[in-house]
Design a protein around this motif. Structure first.
Motif, PDB file in Angstrom:
ATOM      1  N   ASP A 494       0.919  -1.154   0.144  1.00  0.00           N
ATOM      2  CA  ASP A 494       0.023   0.058  -0.005  1.00  0.00           C
ATOM      3  C   ASP A 494       0.850   1.172   0.179  1.00  0.00           C
ATOM      4  OD1 ASP A 494      -1.616   2.181   0.531  1.00  0.00           O
ATOM      5  OD2 ASP A 494      -3.095   1.137   1.962  1.00  0.00           O
ATOM      6  N   TYR A 495       0.920   1.970  -1.042  1.00  0.00           N
ATOM      7  CA  TYR A 495       1.742   3.092  -1.134  1.00  0.00           C
ATOM      8  C   TYR A 495       1.018   4.329  -1.223  1.00  0.00           C
ATOM      9  CZ  TYR A 495       4.972  -0.439  -2.614  1.00  0.00           C
ATOM     10  OH  TYR A 495       5.895  -1.325  -2.655  1.00  0.00           O
ATOM     11  N   SER A 496      -0.465   4.384  -0.525  1.00  0.00           N
ATOM     12  CA  SER A 496      -1.286   5.351  -0.515  1.00  0.00           C
ATOM     13  C   SER A 496      -0.937   6.576   0.647  1.00  0.00           C
ATOM     14  CB  SER A 496      -2.736   5.027  -0.376  1.00  0.00           C
ATOM     15  OG  SER A 496      -2.748   4.250   0.818  1.00  0.00           O
ATOM     16  N   ASP A 497      -1.607   7.614   0.677  1.00  0.00           N
ATOM     17  CA  ASP A 497      -1.361   8.449   1.713  1.00  0.00           C
ATOM     18  C   ASP A 497      -2.238   8.278   3.040  1.00  0.00           C
ATOM     19  OD1 ASP A 497      -0.876  10.771   3.313  1.00  0.00           O
ATOM     20  OD2 ASP A 497      -2.293  11.965   1.931  1.00  0.00           O
ATOM     21  N   CYS A 498      -1.378   7.791   3.930  1.00  0.00           N
ATOM     22  CA  CYS A 498      -1.976   7.554   5.372  1.00  0.00           C
ATOM     23  C   CYS A 498      -2.202   8.474   6.366  1.00  0.00           C
ATOM     24  CB  CYS A 498      -1.502   6.114   5.799  1.00  0.00           C
ATOM     25  SG  CYS A 498      -1.987   4.619   5.087  1.00  0.00           S
ATOM     26  N   TRP A 499      -1.543   9.766   5.820  1.00  0.00           N
ATOM     27  CA  TRP A 499      -1.604  10.929   6.562  1.00  0.00           C
ATOM     28  C   TRP A 499      -2.988  11.497   7.009  1.00  0.00           C
ATOM     29  CZ3 TRP A 499       2.742  14.439   8.210  1.00  0.00           C
ATOM     30  CH2 TRP A 499       3.820  13.871   7.930  1.00  0.00           C
ATOM     31  N   HIS A 500      -3.750  11.141   6.169  1.00  0.00           N
ATOM     32  CA  HIS A 500      -5.274  11.807   6.301  1.00  0.00           C
ATOM     33  C   HIS A 500      -6.512  10.530   6.177  1.00  0.00           C
ATOM     34  CE1 HIS A 500      -2.798  15.467   4.845  1.00  0.00           C
ATOM     35  NE2 HIS A 500      -3.787  15.719   6.063  1.00  0.00           N
ATOM     36  N   ASP A 501      -5.985   9.400   6.156  1.00  0.00           N
ATOM     37  CA  ASP A 501      -6.721   8.115   5.878  1.00  0.00           C
ATOM     38  C   ASP A 501      -6.673   7.400   7.607  1.00  0.00           C
ATOM     39  OD1 ASP A 501      -8.298   6.038   5.578  1.00  0.00           O
ATOM     40  OD2 ASP A 501      -6.780   5.300   3.738  1.00  0.00           O
ATOM     41  N   ASP A 502      -7.957   7.602   8.127  1.00  0.00           N
ATOM     42  CA  ASP A 502      -7.986   6.839   9.461  1.00  0.00           C
ATOM     43  C   ASP A 502      -8.447   5.702   9.465  1.00  0.00           C
ATOM     44  OD1 ASP A 502     -10.598   7.531   8.965  1.00  0.00           O
ATOM     45  OD2 ASP A 502     -10.989   8.721  10.621  1.00  0.00           O
ATOM     46  N   LYS A 503      -8.774   4.943   8.437  1.00  0.00           N
ATOM     47  CA  LYS A 503      -9.330   3.541   8.271  1.00  0.00           C
ATOM     48  C   LYS A 503      -8.194   2.385   8.012  1.00  0.00           C
ATOM     49  CE  LYS A 503     -13.441   5.542   5.850  1.00  0.00           C
ATOM     50  NZ  LYS A 503     -12.869   6.868   5.867  1.00  0.00           N
ATOM     51  N   ARG A 504      -7.119   2.893   7.844  1.00  0.00           N
ATOM     52  CA  ARG A 504      -6.220   1.733   7.466  1.00  0.00           C
ATOM     53  C   ARG A 504      -4.834   1.868   8.276  1.00  0.00           C
ATOM     54  NH1 ARG A 504      -8.055  -1.340   3.595  1.00  0.00           N
ATOM     55  NH2 ARG A 504      -5.943  -2.498   3.291  1.00  0.00           N
ATOM     56  N   GLY A 505      -4.322   0.722   8.812  1.00  0.00           N
ATOM     57  CA  GLY A 505      -2.995   0.869   9.502  1.00  0.00           C
ATOM     58  C   GLY A 505      -2.676   1.850  10.470  1.00  0.00           C
ATOM     59  N   ASP A 506      -1.650   2.388  10.382  1.00  0.00           N
ATOM     60  CA  ASP A 506      -1.165   3.505  11.311  1.00  0.00           C
ATOM     61  C   ASP A 506      -1.490   4.980  10.624  1.00  0.00           C
ATOM     62  OD1 ASP A 506       1.224   3.190   9.958  1.00  0.00           O
ATOM     63  OD2 ASP A 506       2.216   4.467  11.614  1.00  0.00           O
ATOM     64  N   MET A 507      -1.824   5.930  11.577  1.00  0.00           N
ATOM     65  CA  MET A 507      -1.789   7.357  11.131  1.00  0.00           C
ATOM     66  C   MET A 507      -0.967   8.290  11.891  1.00  0.00           C
ATOM     67  SD  MET A 507      -5.452   9.501  11.195  1.00  0.00           S
ATOM     68  CE  MET A 507      -6.038  10.648  10.275  1.00  0.00           C
ATOM     69  N   HIS A 508      -0.606   9.239  11.258  1.00  0.00           N
ATOM     70  CA  HIS A 508       0.043  10.580  11.705  1.00  0.00           C
ATOM     71  C   HIS A 508      -0.960  11.532  11.414  1.00  0.00           C
ATOM     72  CE1 HIS A 508       4.457   9.161  11.110  1.00  0.00           C
ATOM     73  NE2 HIS A 508       3.918   8.094  11.686  1.00  0.00           N
ATOM     74  N   PHE A 509      -1.416  12.043  12.755  1.00  0.00           N
ATOM     75  CA  PHE A 509      -2.599  13.274  12.708  1.00  0.00           C
ATOM     76  C   PHE A 509      -1.751  14.483  13.029  1.00  0.00           C
ATOM     77  CE2 PHE A 509      -6.104  15.408  13.972  1.00  0.00           C
ATOM     78  CZ  PHE A 509      -7.036  15.409  12.836  1.00  0.00           C
ATOM     79  N   TRP A 510      -1.598  15.293  12.061  1.00  0.00           N
ATOM     80  CA  TRP A 510      -0.862  16.688  12.451  1.00  0.00           C
ATOM     81  C   TRP A 510      -1.829  17.864  12.065  1.00  0.00           C
ATOM     82  CZ3 TRP A 510       2.878  17.407  15.542  1.00  0.00           C
ATOM     83  CH2 TRP A 510       3.679  16.359  15.746  1.00  0.00           C
TER      84      TRP A 510
END
Length: 837
Positions: A494-510
């Motif tokens: 998975d090479y998508s952007d998880c910065w703003h995706d709270d559904k998959r794996g881990d998230m950095h919320f800034w």
């Protein structure tokens, strides 16, 4: 501890003691450090670094004070030579092989013995071993390690690139850090200085043998009913063909078997069942028993400490997305903790005592996990041993962060050696929970114009390094742990952007800090595991005093801005004040209020996300510690002093707690229980005016299931607080030995008509040298914070609320013997109403 082992011993080897034949010359101690450009010499300690040596010799000023860092950039642009003499006796040279072992050389090194070159290194994270017998002689010998300028080395690498490899740069930073295998934050970060140290940070010694030396020992646990079958795999480098014995000792008993070694690397295996071992648990879930394991073969011996436990990472597709849950001994763990950076910008100061103090503070706030961040370093053995002892799980990044990296054959080979060594070195620690490829490098593919214009090129480079080298190293050398490609990400492939995706794996919320959103933005996301989120504050006045004279105690003064490495940091802190608080009067109140605001921000996120379990199963805020005195996101100041956030973390990370969540015009009261056992108790919810008068009180019985969260009250704001500017909610949870309190205002604090609390404090000296501070308040006092300037020790609690008429005694543990008069002179007491007229 009781532990039984079943094994069959060959009679000829029963209970025989293996003779250790390895001879060692430890080269740690005092060396001579030479400035190559001038020939100037000073004494230097090994392990150690050149900045620490120069500082000890009084050749440079304190790099942490004021803006001295700027005048010391020349150090990273020069070559340095470590040199010392040592003696070798004839017995050592009778051995067939003598190897120079270097656990870490920082970074571009050329090693000479008696003037002859024996090897070079280009990676501080790899272990280096060189055969040096041909270069040694009986009697006096010399060793010289020349360390090339890391700045010039990175510049040279950049000139030879076929196309640009960009990285994030910071206000004070050195370019091209991503091109050499060195601690990435040495070049500067948005919380750290640019101090390009060089040195010998790890163990260095000569080992002599005529048989063999152990390269690595790996164990694998197979858990059965009342038994663990322990596989022990040993890599031995034999000097010549020989027959010897492989001996494994644990819990005072042995298993031995004869082995025949061929010259070169030999892979050996032995298994033994361990009956009824005690399980190792993360902090808060049980004890941390550790069993001594000793492996002896070919005259060499390796010792490890083994914690028996199962660990799984549950990473499954579900209706909400992709889960990320750590399961230890069959129990799902809600991971509570923070991100770890190196303990000091000067490596020589990263002692076991310093690490112990910081990790003890983490446990003191109920943390059970730390993330070893990818811009730092693989830590010393002391760090991992202490985490084993304290029950701190480790999410462990490989050392890549906020950059793109080369995928040249030479660079990939350097990383292959690094990853293979570090994975085999660390895999058996009970604390290790997960290997992660990097920090934010998937996101970095979107940050630079070069990678946006040619994503395919840089994505292929990324994959060659991350999956082709790092993932393969974990799959090959440590299949007992999950490889997580990046933080944040949604798993392998998975090479998508998880910065703003709270559904998959881990998230950095800034979004709250970097995007400047209000604190209730934390309530808009439901992460499966939030591995980064943070908010800044200033360190206390006693820490500020170490780098800024009083004439600089102003938020926009040059030195105050210099020790703020986030370009918009002070502005963001100040602007957020205007949303939630009345502007503080005076610098001391500004500093105090910044810590109140930071604690309030992180608490908002953690309180809400803990109520989401099992959807969300982890929160690791940014960051635990600082490596120099600075305005930052840490909850522990440089030197280990607790900020108000860390005291608050001890409350919001408590295993059984109550929280009040407000979403727009609805208020919910939740009770969270992390323990697997159910508990019973009650929550008393009161409505209190700011003058202390109680308007309403309600007691709600609670029956909490194990490992769960329950909403016990949900009402519109105006049903609970008809006049929110005049009153607040107070919730008090009592569940057996657990107690927790929560205060909530339904409007920003600036809108509340707070009364002067008429707070009083008295001090009593205790016989053992501690002090008891008794506080009383005629009216409610909020965020009551005790401090000493200068720093003198540690308060057992802080940053709490006092209700009207309430008395509270807090003990102070001084770090050295002080008188009552000294303590009273240094003591100050702050509260929210005292920040403005």
């Amino acid at each position: 501890m009781h532990c039984e082992l079943s094994f069959n011993l060959l009679a000829t080897f029963r209970m025989q003691k293996e003779t250790l034949t390895m001879k060692r010359i430890d080269l740690a101690g005092t060396w001579t450090l030479v400035r190559a450009n001038t020939g100037e010499t000073i004494k230097a300690q090994v392990p150690g670094d050149n900045f620490s040596a120069l500082l000890a010799a009084r050749r440079i000023p304190d790099p942490f004070h004021a803006d001295n860092e700027q005048s010391l950039q020349w150090i990273g642009r020069e070559d340095w030579i470590y040199r010392r003499n040592f003696r070798v006796d004839n017995d050592l040279l009778k051995e067939a092989s003598v190897v120079l072992n270097c656990d870490g050389l920082d970074t571009i090194a050329t090693i000479r013995i008696n003037g002859q070159r024996v090897g070079t290194t280009r990676n501080m994270f790899a272990r280096h071993r060189f055969e040096v017998k041909p270069f040694l002689k009986t009697g006096p010998n010399s060793i010289e390690i020349e360390l090339a300028s890391p700045v010039k080395a990175a510049e040279k690498e950049n000139r030879h690139l076929p196309y640009p490899i960009p990285c994030v740069n910071f206000p004070e930073s050195t370019p091209h850090r991503n091109l050499i295998r060195k601690v990435q934050c040495h070049s500067g970060w948005d919380w750290g200085p640019s101090l390009l140290v060089s040195g010998i940070p790890g163990a260095i010694h000569l080992d002599a043998t005529s048989t063999g030396r152990t390269e690595y020992v790996a164990t694998t646990q197979h858990h059965r009913r009342n038994r663990v079958d322990l596989d022990v795999d040993v890599d031995v480098h034999a000097v010549s063909a020989c027959t010897t014995a492989l001996q494994v000792t644990i819990a005072g008993q042995q298993r031995r078997k004869p082995v025949t070694l061929k010259p070169g690397i030999n892979h050996l295996h032995i298994s033994l069942p361990v009956h009824n071992p005690k399980r190792w648990w993360p902090c808060g879930y049980g004890a941390q028993p550790l069993y001594d394991l000793t492996v002896t073969v070919a005259g060499d011996s390796i010792r490890k400490r083994i914690g028996f436990r199962t660990l799984e990472v549950i990473n499954r597709e579900d209706k909400a997305g992709l889960s990320l849950t750590f399961r230890v001994n069959g129990t799902d763990i809600f991971c509570k903790g923070a991100n770890w950076i190196p303990a000091d910008a000067l490596p020589q100061r990263q002692t076991r005592a310093v690490l112990d103090n910081l990790l003890t503070s983490a446990v003191g706030a109920h943390m059970n996990m730390l993330r070893v961040w990818g811009g730092g370093q693989y830590e010393s053995d002391d760090f991992y041993d202490l985490c084993d002892e304290k029950g701190i799980l480790l999410w462990h990044d490989f050392m890549f962060s906020c950059a793109l990296y080369p995928a040249t054959p030479v660079f990939l080979e350097q990383v292959r050696q690094e990853a293979g060594h570090q994975v085999r070195r660390l895999r058996d620690h009970a604390c290790l929970a997960l290997w992660c490829g990097n920090n934010e490098d998937v996101g970095a593919l979107r940050w630079f114009q070069e990678s946006r214009d040619n994503r395919d090129r840089y994505l292929v480079d990324y994959d060659r390094l991350n999956e082709g080298v790092l993932g393969k190293a974990v799959d090959t050398f440590d299949p007992t742990h999950l490889f997580w490609p990046s933080s944040p990400c949604g798993g392998r492939g998975d090479y998508s952007d998880c910065w703003h995706d709270d559904k998959r794996g881990d998230m950095h919320f800034w979004s709250v800090w970097h995007e400047g959103k209000s604190l209730d933005a934390y309530l808009t996301v439901k992460p499966r595991f939030c591995s980064e989120f943070g908010y800044q504050s200033f360190p206390s006045l006693s820490t500020i005093r170490t780098y800024a004279p009083p004439d600089q105690w102003n938020v926009t003064a040059p030195i105050m801005e210099y020790h703020q490495r986030n370009a918009r940091g002070n502005s963001l802190i100040t602007e957020m004040f205007t949303r939630y608080f009345r502007m503080p009067e005076g610098f001391a109140n500004f500093v105090y209020l910044s810590q109140v605001q930071q604690a309030m921000a992180i608490k908002t996120g953690v309180d809400y996300w803990r109520t989401l379990r099992p959807h969300c199963m982890g929160t690791l805020y940014w960051q635990l510690n600082d490596l120099w005195p600075v305005c930052s996101w840490s909850s522990l100041e440089y030197g280990g002093k607790w900020k108000l956030l860390h005291y608050e973390a001890r409350r919001f990370y408590a295993p059984c707690t109550v929280s009040i969540i407000q979403k727009q015009d609805m208020i919910e009261v939740w009770v969270v229980n992390d323990r697997p056992q159910p508990v019973r108790g009650n929550v008393e919810i009161s409505v209190l005016q700011f003058d202390g008068k109680r308007l309403n009180r309600r007691r709600i019985p609670v029956s909490l299931k194990g490992a769960g969260a329950t909403c016990i009250c949900r009402k519109p704001v105006h049903d609970l607080l008809p006049a929110p500017e005049q009153a607040f909610l107070h919730a008090h949870l009592r569940c057996g030995k657990d107690q927790a309190e929560q205060v909530h205002v339904a409007v920003p604090w600036k809108s509340c008509n707070l009364s002067e609390p008429e707070l009083k404090a008295s001090v009593k000296a205790l016989p053992d040298g501690r002090f008891a501070i008794t506080l009383s308040s005629r009216k409610p006092a909020f965020f009551v914070y005790l401090d000493t300037d200068p720093a003198m020790g540690h308060f057992e609690d802080n940053g709490f609320h006092l209700l009207a008429g309430q008395r509270r005694t807090v003990q102070f543990h001084p770090s050295r013997r002080i008188s009552k008069a000294q303590f009273i002179k240094a003591l100050s007491v702050h509260h929210l109403r005292g920040t403005y007229a």
